[in-house]
Enzyme design. Sequence first.
Site, PDB file in Angstrom:
ATOM      1  N   ARG A 130       0.808  -1.230   0.000  1.00  0.00           N
ATOM      2  CA  ARG A 130       0.000   0.000   0.000  1.00  0.00           C
ATOM      3  C   ARG A 130       0.840   1.278   0.000  1.00  0.00           C
ATOM      4  NH1 ARG A 130      -3.243  -3.397   3.383  1.00  0.00           N
ATOM      5  NH2 ARG A 130      -5.192  -3.932   2.307  1.00  0.00           N
ATOM      6  N   LYS A 152       3.902  11.497 -11.522  1.00  0.00           N
ATOM      7  CA  LYS A 152       3.044  10.696 -12.394  1.00  0.00           C
ATOM      8  C   LYS A 152       3.703   9.342 -12.621  1.00  0.00           C
ATOM      9  CE  LYS A 152       0.411  14.007 -15.164  1.00  0.00           C
ATOM     10  NZ  LYS A 152       0.134  14.467 -16.549  1.00  0.00           N
ATOM     11  N   GLU A 194      11.267  17.509 -25.021  1.00  0.00           N
ATOM     12  CA  GLU A 194      10.619  17.926 -23.772  1.00  0.00           C
ATOM     13  C   GLU A 194      11.243  19.205 -23.222  1.00  0.00           C
ATOM     14  OE1 GLU A 194       7.941  16.816 -22.371  1.00  0.00           O
ATOM     15  OE2 GLU A 194       7.657  14.712 -22.928  1.00  0.00           O
ATOM     16  N   LYS A 235       8.973  22.818 -14.370  1.00  0.00           N
ATOM     17  CA  LYS A 235       8.033  21.762 -13.998  1.00  0.00           C
ATOM     18  C   LYS A 235       7.773  21.761 -12.501  1.00  0.00           C
ATOM     19  CE  LYS A 235       6.551  17.094 -14.682  1.00  0.00           C
ATOM     20  NZ  LYS A 235       6.702  15.829 -15.427  1.00  0.00           N
ATOM     21  N   GLU A 245      -3.055  17.926 -11.330  1.00  0.00           N
ATOM     22  CA  GLU A 245      -3.478  18.306 -12.678  1.00  0.00           C
ATOM     23  C   GLU A 245      -4.966  18.643 -12.747  1.00  0.00           C
ATOM     24  OE1 GLU A 245      -3.308  16.357 -17.054  1.00  0.00           O
ATOM     25  OE2 GLU A 245      -1.454  16.167 -15.913  1.00  0.00           O
ATOM     26  N   ARG A 249      -1.347  22.391 -14.477  1.00  0.00           N
ATOM     27  CA  ARG A 249      -0.416  21.318 -14.827  1.00  0.00           C
ATOM     28  C   ARG A 249      -0.728  20.698 -16.187  1.00  0.00           C
ATOM     29  NH1 ARG A 249       2.010  16.397 -11.055  1.00  0.00           N
ATOM     30  NH2 ARG A 249       3.240  15.455 -12.733  1.00  0.00           N
ATOM     31  N   ASN A 253       1.159  19.025 -20.920  1.00  0.00           N
ATOM     32  CA  ASN A 253       0.785  18.058 -21.943  1.00  0.00           C
ATOM     33  C   ASN A 253       0.818  18.647 -23.351  1.00  0.00           C
ATOM     34  OD1 ASN A 253       0.168  15.692 -20.289  1.00  0.00           O
ATOM     35  ND2 ASN A 253      -1.499  16.925 -19.479  1.00  0.00           N
ATOM     36  N   HIS A 256       1.148  16.380 -26.348  1.00  0.00           N
ATOM     37  CA  HIS A 256       0.975  14.996 -25.919  1.00  0.00           C
ATOM     38  C   HIS A 256      -0.314  14.352 -26.419  1.00  0.00           C
ATOM     39  CE1 HIS A 256       4.403  15.999 -23.468  1.00  0.00           C
ATOM     40  NE2 HIS A 256       4.418  14.810 -22.910  1.00  0.00           N
ATOM     41  N   HIS A 260       0.646  11.084 -28.073  1.00  0.00           N
ATOM     42  CA  HIS A 260       0.263   9.795 -27.497  1.00  0.00           C
ATOM     43  C   HIS A 260      -0.528   8.961 -28.496  1.00  0.00           C
ATOM     44  CE1 HIS A 260       0.679  10.989 -22.955  1.00  0.00           C
ATOM     45  NE2 HIS A 260       1.836  10.777 -23.543  1.00  0.00           N
ATOM     46  N   HIS A 274       8.908   8.419 -27.487  1.00  0.00           N
ATOM     47  CA  HIS A 274       7.945   9.338 -26.881  1.00  0.00           C
ATOM     48  C   HIS A 274       8.261  10.790 -27.221  1.00  0.00           C
ATOM     49  CE1 HIS A 274       5.270  11.240 -24.023  1.00  0.00           C
ATOM     50  NE2 HIS A 274       6.300  11.847 -23.458  1.00  0.00           N
TER      51      HIS A 274
END
Length: 381
Positions: A130, A152, A194, A235, A245, A249, A253, A256, A260, A274
């Site tokens: 956990r 993330k 990036e 960032k 987000e 935030r 993206n 992206h 993606h 990527h």
Amino acid sequence: MTAPLPSSAPITVQVALGERSYDIVIGRGGIDTLGQRIAALRPGARTAIVTDRNVAAQWLPRAEAALDQAGIAHACIVVEPGESSKSYAGLQQVCEALIAAKIERNDLVIALGGGVIGDLAGFSSALVRRGLDFVQVPTSLLAQVDSSVGGKTGINSPHGKNLVGVFHQPVLVIADTAALDTLSPRQFRAGYAEVVKYGALGDPAFFAWLEANHAEIAHGGSAREHAIATSCRAKAGIVARDERETGERALLNLGHTFGHALEAATGFSDRLFHGEGVAIGMVLAAEFSAERGMMPASDAARLAKHLAAAGLPTRMQDIGGFAQEGLADADALLTLMTQDKKVKRGRLTFILMEAIGRAVITNDVDPAPVRDFLQRKLSER
């Protein structure tokens, strides 16, 4: 934007999240300090290093030596390189290995590798018992400036990229810039996309500096570390203001949503890294913005020109095997885009641009104009 510091001076950037704040330490030789930093951060902790086969050959002995020197016990979990490990099977492999290694809740997981390893090890550490704390030791440029920072974590689904995961912040990031010396030129360029993103979305002065200095960044030294530190500060500031987000935030993206979809269409394979998908996606976002009258076409052209000058793909036609696997099918690409995490009740949310250095969150975008735009871009020769 400040002037570059001497490359011999480590740079520390803090991600300010109250009791969960952590440092990003940037500089050459950072892996050699891993043991002493963990000993100071978590006295008595045992560790498990999660890495991939390629990174292990280059950097695992250095990481193990640093831990041994500090008297820190460690297990090693080695997975196959590439996006294929960022899967349900890869997640199971790492989780079961952490349990078998008897890593407890007061111990630490170390993610030694690029973005795939950071996402996979971070997600696994969030699930086992956990929640285990973890340290990011990113070894690719993309991971150092983006995926290792902000918490993330996740894996890919057959339906799309990063659709299964959680927010789970690291307790420390060590960005050893010497690790970038071992990247292939293509891997380095993919990470550079990036870096460009931070200038394009919110820092026009940084973008202009990149235009003038991208060759020096590729060669290394103080320009490279300055670019990494500036990206991390950008960032870190956004994450501190919007960790989950819910607003700002989402600007991270930029490129992206398109990117993606292109990654999914190519099967998350080496046909499209990527960062390469992000580069093409940023150009598409800028050109779509220009078509909507939001952004001067000259700014969209300027973005594409810089990415191309850095050796990055800027058009879908630049992707290997362009006509395969739905890449030349606007409807198929749009279907993949509707699986994006920013979709709300079937309507797309895009990060679009008003100028170089000014990105905006655009909600409730009608898919029909996007489909028409994609069809036009796909028909270009």
